[in-house]
Every structure is written in structure tokens, then in C-alpha cells.
Motif scaffolding. Structure first.
Motif, PDB file in Angstrom:
ATOM      1  N   PRO A 306      20.269  21.273  30.752  1.00 13.70           N
ATOM      2  CA  PRO A 306      20.851  22.404  31.616  1.00 13.70           C
ATOM      3  C   PRO A 306      22.418  22.037  32.060  1.00 13.70           C
ATOM      4  N   ASN A 307      23.526  22.832  31.949  1.00 15.38           N
ATOM      5  CA  ASN A 307      24.716  22.782  32.305  1.00 15.38           C
ATOM      6  C   ASN A 307      24.451  22.476  33.986  1.00 15.38           C
ATOM      7  N   THR A 308      25.526  21.855  34.587  1.00 12.29           N
ATOM      8  CA  THR A 308      25.480  21.408  35.907  1.00 12.29           C
ATOM      9  C   THR A 308      25.589  22.599  36.943  1.00 12.29           C
ATOM     10  N   TYR A 309      24.627  22.715  37.856  1.00 17.07           N
ATOM     11  CA  TYR A 309      24.657  23.903  38.828  1.00 17.07           C
ATOM     12  C   TYR A 309      25.782  23.812  39.709  1.00 17.07           C
ATOM     13  N   PRO A 310      26.388  24.875  40.370  1.00 15.98           N
ATOM     14  CA  PRO A 310      27.139  24.644  41.559  1.00 15.98           C
ATOM     15  C   PRO A 310      26.610  23.864  42.415  1.00 15.98           C
ATOM     16  N   LYS A 311      27.366  23.409  43.462  1.00 13.18           N
ATOM     17  CA  LYS A 311      26.979  22.651  44.553  1.00 13.18           C
ATOM     18  C   LYS A 311      26.087  23.622  45.382  1.00 13.18           C
ATOM     19  N   VAL A 319      21.052  20.226  48.161  1.00 13.01           N
ATOM     20  CA  VAL A 319      20.029  20.050  47.308  1.00 13.01           C
ATOM     21  C   VAL A 319      20.486  19.401  45.702  1.00 13.01           C
ATOM     22  N   ASN A 320      19.953  18.415  45.254  1.00  8.49           N
ATOM     23  CA  ASN A 320      20.619  17.975  43.840  1.00  8.49           C
ATOM     24  C   ASN A 320      19.615  18.825  42.822  1.00  8.49           C
ATOM     25  N   GLN A 321      20.271  18.739  41.588  1.00 13.94           N
ATOM     26  CA  GLN A 321      19.609  19.729  40.638  1.00 13.94           C
ATOM     27  C   GLN A 321      18.407  19.522  40.163  1.00 13.94           C
ATOM     28  N   ASP A 322      18.130  18.085  40.330  1.00 12.57           N
ATOM     29  CA  ASP A 322      16.846  17.490  39.852  1.00 12.57           C
ATOM     30  C   ASP A 322      15.767  17.754  40.717  1.00 12.57           C
ATOM     31  N   GLU A 323      15.960  18.309  42.028  1.00  9.81           N
ATOM     32  CA  GLU A 323      15.225  18.383  42.973  1.00  9.81           C
ATOM     33  C   GLU A 323      14.724  19.793  42.928  1.00  9.81           C
TER      34      GLU A 323
END
Length: 385
Positions: A306-311, A319-323
């Protein structure tokens, strides 16, 4: 003048974003904001137009026909158009992705003209949930937008690991997306000497890259030797008499499958001189130690991430993306695998539905038509939020 508050905000205008937008309109939701950096049909249309589709034309046509919103756009569009071009092709044949890309752009333009839709070209930098309201911060908008429904249709990109470094740190790593486009591929290699290209993986993208490399060698555009590293035999989609498809998402189809059967499964001596298939199912490290040192270039064709989410901030906590855990049945998200995140949904190649094929193999449903079906499955849930 753009509104500040919306019933829904959709980030991303590739096939996943299109699937969400048509479903929101199909269930009567209005005042929807659609955000994308370019509105050019996502990676499919921007990068993959030369590639042969892995989907039969009839599946595209049926997916569009299943949506009242899409039918209205098609019926009101002047002819010829992307839909009429697809209708010229046998329903059981595949097509160039350029035709699917044209269809996406046509539907995207039609949806953007809908009275209940506002389109913003920009990039989302931060999303923040406070109670049941999302605050969306854009790089080019002075104040945050708000909504109770936020859809992440943010796409994916090729995985590029670095496990080659212990074996050959001097390898030139090539971008998988660019290597799947034959017209631009020769420019990646020198004209005056032979290149030895390692391709790791033999899924659809890996085989397609091998085909492109082989053809530019045969056409004498460049002198190449291809080493294809793979753990298992090439997998093909199997069409059953009852209409089911075994390995529907992971198996090769169409032109790529036919080329693979002729050149990879039953290679002639001429083909074997150019493409060497290397089994890494056992003694993987030893194989890489021995063979990667021969290569001048390397292409990882081992999947997408997956592309990086917005903050993202949820109730005051970043919340980090992998959470965030995506529910492949309901399109919802949970944080730490337990707590449902209010009003947050996903769709598209980074957030696909999980399914089983007729023989029980678990796969991710990837493709425009499958995104349409996944969205249709959940559109009533989205409406009730």
C-alpha cells in the motif's frame, strides 16, 4: 467556492476511488468530495496502458451495467466512446488496458459533473478523527474539510526490498512499473554491451517483464540475457464449465498466459539461450550467492504494498499505518485489530476483498470489476453511517 462539510470524502481517483464514488451515488448520497492529485485514472491508466488486461471484456461491461450511475453516464455520452470500443470486442476476449483506462476516465469525468460531487485536485497531508467527525487537511486548501465518512482509495506500489545486497551490491535495480511498459524499456539498458537481467518472481508482472525483455532482445533493440528466479511453477487461471475460475486473481490469463505457455513452459533452444528459469524453492541463498553476481540489472516482481497514508490522528493519538487493520469483508478499519475506527473505509488494490476460488484457494479480489462488486456489497453500510 468549495464547501467545508461533506457527507463523504473519497481520497483517490483510480479504479478503487471510482468504485466508491459510483456506489455512493447509486445509493443516493450527495454532497461528496473527491480528492486526487491528477484525476487521470490512477496507476492503471497512467502507467499500464500498453499492458494486456487480465480481465475478459464482458466482465468490464457487466460491471458498468450493474451501476445506475454508470449507465446514466454511458447513455448521455456522445458516441463513439470508450464503452462502444469495448463493445466491439468479443466478450470472452481480453483487451489492452488502455481501453479500460479510457473507460475509467470517461466515468470519472461523468461522475465529476454530477451536481452532488465536488472535485479537488490536491494532496491530503493529514486526517484527524474527533468523535464521529473527520477533519481533512490538504496541501492547497486553507482550512480542513469535514465528513463522517472517509474513504482511503490510495493505491499501491511495487515492493522493492534489498535482499540482493549481500550477493551483489552493485546491481542496478529497475522499477517494475517501468519494466512492464515495453516501449520505454530499451532506454534502461546500454546499447553497446550485453546486459544480464535478473527477474525475481513469475506472477503476471514477472512473466510480463520477461516477455518484454525477450522481445526487445529478439527485435535487436538491446542484447539481453534473462535469469528468472522463481519458487514455483507458473500459475494459470483455470476456467471451469460451471463458470467458476480457479486462481482467478493469481493465475495468468489472456495474451500473457498464451505467451508464457509457448515460451516459458515449452521453450525452444533459441528461447532457452535468452531466458534461463532458475528454481529457488530450495537452497535459495546459495542460488542467489551463485547467480546474482552474474547480473548487471535486477527487477523485483514480488508484489505490491500500500502507498503511504496521510498522517492519521484518531481521538488525539497519532496512529501508524501498520496499526490499522483493514477488514476485507466490510471495508472497515480497526485499530490494533480490536476497536472499529468510526467512519473509515478502504477500497482498491491496497484494500481488496478477500475471496475463495472454486477449489478453496484464498485470494485478494483485484481489478476494476471486482472493486465495483466489493463496493456494491458494502454501499448500504456506507449509506447508513
Amino acid at each position: 467556492m468549495l464547501s467545508r462539510s461533506y457527507k463523504a470524502i473519497v481520497i483517490g481517483a483510480g479504479p478503487g476511488g471510482l468504485a466508491v464514488m459510483k456506489s455512493l451515488l447509486d445509493v443516493g448520497l450527495s454532497k461528496v468530495c473527491w480528492i486526487d492529485k491528477s484525476f487521470k485514472g490512477g496507476r492503471l491508466n497512467e502507467l499500464y496502458r500498453e499492458i494486456s488486461s487480465n480481465t475478459k471484456v464482458g466482465i468490464y461491461l457487466d460491471a458498468v451495467d450493474s451501476s445506475a450511475t454508470c449507465r446514466r453516464i454511458i447513455d448521455s455520452s456522445s458516441k463513439p466512446n470508450a464503452m462502444t470500443e469495448l463493445e466491439k470486442i468479443d466478450r470472452d476476449d481480453t483487451c489492452q488496458l488502455s481501453l479500460a483506462g479510457d473507460l475509467i476516465e470517461m466515468l470519472e469525468e461523468g461522475i465529476s459533473k454530477n451536481e452532488g460531487v465536488e472535485k479537488i485536485k490536491g494532496e491530503v497531508e493529514k486526517v484527524q478523527l474527533k468523535g464521529s467527525t473527520w477533519f481533512i487537511g490538504l496541501n492547497n486548501h486553507p482550512s480542513p474539510l469535514t465528513t463522517s465518512r472517509l474513504f482511503l482509495c490510495t493505491g499501491s506500489q511495487p515492493i522493492i526490498p534489498s535482499f540482493h545486497l549481500p550477493y551483489n551490491p552493485n546491481l542496478k535495480i529497475l522499477d517494475l512499473d517501468r519494466c512492464m511498459v515495453k516501449s520505454t524499456l530499451p532506454a534502461l539498458f546500454p546499447k553497446d554491451k550485453k546486459s544480464i537481467v535478473g527477474v525475481i518472481g513469475n506472477s503476471h508482472s514477472g512473466v510480463l517483464v520477461c516477455r518484454n525483455l525477450f522481445e526487445i532482445h529478439q527485435e535487436k533493440q538491446r542484447e539481453l540475457k534473462i535469469l528468472n528466479f522463481a519458487r514455483s511453477k507458473i500459475r494459470y487461471a483455470i476456467y471451469r464449465d460451471d463458470g467458476g475460475i480457479v486462481f482467478d486473481n493469481t493465475g495468468l490469463k489472456g495474451d500473457t498466459a498464451q505467451w508464457s505457455k509457448e515460451h516459458m513452459d515449452n521453450p525452444t533452444e533459441d528461447v532457452q539461450e535468452v531466458i534461463e528459469q532458475i528454481d529457488i524453492s530450495s537452497k535459495e541463498e546459495e542460488v542467489y550467492q551463485d547467480r546474482l553476481k552474474e547480473c548487471t540489472h535486477l527487477i523485483y516482481a514480488i508484489g505490491y504494498q500500500p502507498n503511504t497514508y496521510p498522517k492519521m490522528v484518531i481521538d488525539g493519538k497519532e496512529v501508524n499505518q501498520d496499526e490499522l487493520i483493514f477488514d476485507q469483508g466490510t471495508s472497515e478499519f480497526r485499530v490494533d485489530g480490536i476497536k472499529k475506527v468510526n467512519g473509515l473505509y478502504g477500497m482498491g488494490i491496497a484494500h481488496p476483498e478477500k475471496s475463495q476460488d472454486p477449489e478453496g484457494h484464498v485470494e485478494n479480489n483485484v481489478g476494476l470489476a471486482k472493486f465495483f462488486k466489493f463496493a456494491e456489497k458494502n454501499q448500504e453500510l456506507w449509506k447508513e453511517e
